[in-house]
Design a protein around this motif. Sequence first.
Motif, short mmCIF file in Angstrom:
data_model
loop_
_atom_site.label_atom_id
_atom_site.label_comp_id
_atom_site.label_asym_id
_atom_site.label_seq_id
_atom_site.Cartn_x
_atom_site.Cartn_y
_atom_site.Cartn_z
N VAL A 89 0.85 -1.20 0.00
CA VAL A 89 0.00 0.00 0.00
C VAL A 89 0.89 1.24 0.00
O VAL A 89 1.73 1.41 0.88
N GLY A 211 -9.45 2.99 -0.30
CA GLY A 211 -9.56 1.54 -0.19
C GLY A 211 -9.55 1.08 1.25
O GLY A 211 -9.12 1.80 2.15
N LYS A 212 -10.02 -0.15 1.49
CA LYS A 212 -10.05 -0.68 2.84
C LYS A 212 -8.64 -1.05 3.29
O LYS A 212 -7.68 -1.04 2.51
N TYR A 213 -8.50 -1.39 4.56
CA TYR A 213 -7.21 -1.77 5.13
C TYR A 213 -6.56 -2.88 4.31
O TYR A 213 -7.17 -3.92 4.05
N GLU A 215 -5.76 -2.86 1.16
CA GLU A 215 -6.02 -2.84 -0.28
C GLU A 215 -4.81 -2.24 -0.99
O GLU A 215 -4.38 -1.12 -0.68
N GLU A 216 -4.27 -2.97 -1.94
CA GLU A 216 -2.99 -2.62 -2.54
C GLU A 216 -3.09 -1.39 -3.45
O GLU A 216 -4.17 -0.96 -3.84
N GLN A 219 -3.06 4.65 -2.59
CA GLN A 219 -4.36 4.96 -2.04
C GLN A 219 -4.52 6.47 -1.83
O GLN A 219 -3.68 7.10 -1.19
N ASP A 232 -9.01 3.75 8.28
CA ASP A 232 -8.62 2.41 7.85
C ASP A 232 -7.37 1.96 8.56
O ASP A 232 -7.16 0.76 8.77
N ARG A 385 0.50 -11.34 -2.70
CA ARG A 385 -0.78 -11.41 -2.00
C ARG A 385 -0.62 -12.11 -0.65
O ARG A 385 -1.15 -11.67 0.37
N ARG A 388 0.89 -9.92 2.11
CA ARG A 388 -0.08 -8.99 2.71
C ARG A 388 -0.99 -9.72 3.70
O ARG A 388 -1.27 -9.22 4.79
N GLN A 392 -1.35 -9.00 7.74
CA GLN A 392 -2.64 -8.54 8.26
C GLN A 392 -3.29 -9.52 9.22
O GLN A 392 -3.99 -9.11 10.14
N ASP A 457 -6.79 -16.59 -1.28
CA ASP A 457 -6.09 -16.16 -0.07
C ASP A 457 -5.35 -17.33 0.59
O ASP A 457 -4.22 -17.19 1.05
#
Length: 485
Positions: A89, A211-213, A215-216, A219, A232, A385, A388, A392, A457
């Motif tokens: 991000v 974008g949400k927390y 989100e790549e 931003q 966020d 992916r 991340r 998280q 995921d």
Amino acid sequence: MAKILNPGWQTWVIGWAGASALAAALALAGCDSAKDRAQPESQEALTGSEEAVLTSAPAVPPPVARNHPTKIVVHLEVKETVKTLSPGVQYTFWTFGGDVPGKFIRIRQGDEVEFHLSNHPDNRMPHNIDLHAVSGQGGGAAASVTAPGHSSQFSFKAMNPGLFVYHCATAPVGMHIANGMYGLILVEPKGGFPKVDHEYYVMQSEFYTAGKYGEEGLQPFSMEKAIKEEPDYVVFNGSVGALVDAKALTAKAGETVRLFVGNIGPNLISSFHVIGEIFDNVYGEAGTVVNHNVQTTVIPAGGAAIVEFKVDVPGTYIMVDHSIFRAFNQGALGMLKASGDENKDIYSGKQFDEVYRPEGGAIQSLGQAAAMAPTKLDHAQLMERGGRIFTQICAACHQPQGQGLPGAFPPLAQSDFLMADKQRAIGILKNGLQGEVVVKGVKFNGVMPKLNLDAADIASALTFVRNSFGNAGGDVTIAEVNAAK
């Protein structure tokens, strides 16, 4: 436990009323506190001149060694720059000095400060600075409005000791603050601080992104979320992970630590806590009144606190905003790693472990799987992916380098259990796990909840872990995850 004394601080209090009203009230009450505060400055001659030493968080400039006030020259440059907010991000930060938070400024009570604010010619916005340590209109804001490619200068006298926030106050003020324009200025009292082994600079803030927390991509700022006070990200020192693992603060058992902690907000109040420590001294709201033996201290938006403690035993001490979802789900988490010899009289560590499974105990399910997910990803995409997702979701328990927590969470680093059976690993992430496992010869007995991750995921997280932390495994494909029970 030995305590940190504070002989250098006097315990007078300045109210928030207007200066004339306060003076009148004190006079009527027969109190000369305001006079006592101002009088010493007039008796101290200003001697010499020096350039201020400025540092980037978490570093702090050295203590003031002078026993007299001087003229301090501060040069601070505003830079608008793209930096990392969280893994994957990016964000366009507006900064004082190129970093978030801005440079730490350290001066002495009675100093005359000549302040130069420069706005880099590549910037697009005008900026200024409001220092809460300034007694004067706007805290210097009106005197420092600076267009790109220009510099402004103003001066002020540091009359009140304490730890003060500074920030940009150009309209829209909230947006300038939310984009990273803030820092701390310390005005040491005349007697200075008692000596400690370590001093660090920590500042909490929020980021409001479109974008949400997690989100790549790059931003943009979301004014809508900021107005609703729905951040966020809530972080220490400008980004997720700024104070963890290799970037953690350090100390040794038996040493004393002083944290200069700020909270710019721009909206939220911080409940600052260090897990496993009790603050010997807290300078409440960063003033001159000291409280002792404090577990958690409240820091308002636009405020600060100074906390001191002795590290009695080694370990990793987790700094959090104890509005706890901010810590484990939005980023307000840091570490202080203390080395040294154990002291079992103070803390034993785990003394025994036995299974306790009450009737009805079962694997819990967390959250809902995403409705849409990719159907195929190459190795680079899986790794990116997966990194991340690990940061998280997984790192809070299994730790940022996959080392786990002894007696609680098994290590993922160089894990024989993880690498021995790919299908078993997929099943654990799909369905959760309950019961005993043995990792590198050590038994763990707990519950891993069902996370309801989608197939992409799960494939990404397992590919990342199986190819990181000393593990050497191949990819886990989305098709393999879909085929597994």
